[in-house]
Structure formats: C-alpha cells, structure tokens
Design an enzyme around this catalytic site. Sequence first.
Site, PDB file in Angstrom:
ATOM      1  N   SER A 142      -0.632   6.009  -3.816  1.00  0.00           N
ATOM      2  CA  SER A 142      -0.686   6.732  -2.549  1.00  0.00           C
ATOM      3  C   SER A 142      -1.958   7.555  -2.440  1.00  0.00           C
ATOM      4  O   SER A 142      -2.835   7.488  -3.291  1.00  0.00           O
ATOM      5  CB  SER A 142       0.520   7.659  -2.373  1.00  0.00           C
ATOM      6  OG  SER A 142       0.473   8.678  -3.348  1.00  0.00           O
ATOM      7  N   TYR A 200       0.114   4.891   1.374  1.00  0.00           N
ATOM      8  CA  TYR A 200       0.909   5.819   2.166  1.00  0.00           C
ATOM      9  C   TYR A 200       0.534   7.248   1.796  1.00  0.00           C
ATOM     10  O   TYR A 200      -0.055   7.505   0.757  1.00  0.00           O
ATOM     11  CB  TYR A 200       2.406   5.576   1.969  1.00  0.00           C
ATOM     12  CG  TYR A 200       2.873   5.828   0.557  1.00  0.00           C
ATOM     13  CD1 TYR A 200       3.377   7.064   0.175  1.00  0.00           C
ATOM     14  CD2 TYR A 200       2.790   4.825  -0.407  1.00  0.00           C
ATOM     15  CE1 TYR A 200       3.787   7.299  -1.122  1.00  0.00           C
ATOM     16  CE2 TYR A 200       3.208   5.054  -1.704  1.00  0.00           C
ATOM     17  CZ  TYR A 200       3.707   6.298  -2.054  1.00  0.00           C
ATOM     18  OH  TYR A 200       4.107   6.528  -3.345  1.00  0.00           O
TER      19      TYR A 200
END
Length: 138
Positions: free
Chosen positions: A46, A79
């Site tokens: 991430s 993300y």
Amino acid sequence: MDSRFPLRGLLRSRGNDNSINMLIEVLKSKIGHATITQAELKYEGSITIDSDILKAVGMIPGEKVHVLNENTGNRLETYVIAGEPASGVICLNGPAARHGYVGDRLIILSYGLLEVAEARRLQPKIVYLDPKNKIKKI
C-alpha cells in the site's frame, strides 16, 4: 444478472435520445509533487499518506490509487492507508517500496465511475505539495 453479459450492471437505462448511459472512469483526486519520506519493504503493501492530505483531496483509506514516480517513470496501483495528520508522511509499503526511493517525487491519482453527463460536471480535487509534503496549492 445474466452471466452472458457481465458488464450489463455498468450500463444504465436508455436516455431520451435513445443512447445508453455508460459509466466511465474519470479523475477524481490528484496529489501532485508528493515526496517519498519512507519505504517499508517488510509490509503487506500500500501507500501511507498523511491524513490531512487525504482529507484535502477527498481520498479515503482503502481507496485504489495509481502512483506515478516522477523520477523513475514507474507506475503502480495500490491502496491508501491514512498516516498521522500533519506528519507529511508518504510511505511506499511492501512491494510498492521497490518502486521508489526516499526523496523521489510522486503523483498520486484516484478515479471514480460516473455517467458521462456527471463526468462532464466533475471538478477533480487537486493539491500540490511542497518538498516537505505540506499543501502548497489547492
């Protein structure tokens, strides 16, 4: 839903002009000139972003983003994780850490699915950061 047409859920009813209202992917948010402050390889993956910056552009934790490295030309999809507010943190985590070095500059983009008429009205939220990841311009 008819399994022969998996994208049918993305189509809306026909408009007055008999056209099909499709959903298209358009730019929703952009963080420009972010500077990588950390790279943590031993993590699941991430990008951690200062939560004040996320708030300014309307991004939320878990949202998919494209990360473009201005220094190397690398582009990745991952993300968002919210970082400490006012920390200026921009940290590539896990495999993403292989896509940049501390000090590299990034462009971080998120997109939304909208009908064409809505997309034409959308004003993306864009912020530009200074070298210390403080908001310079909205």
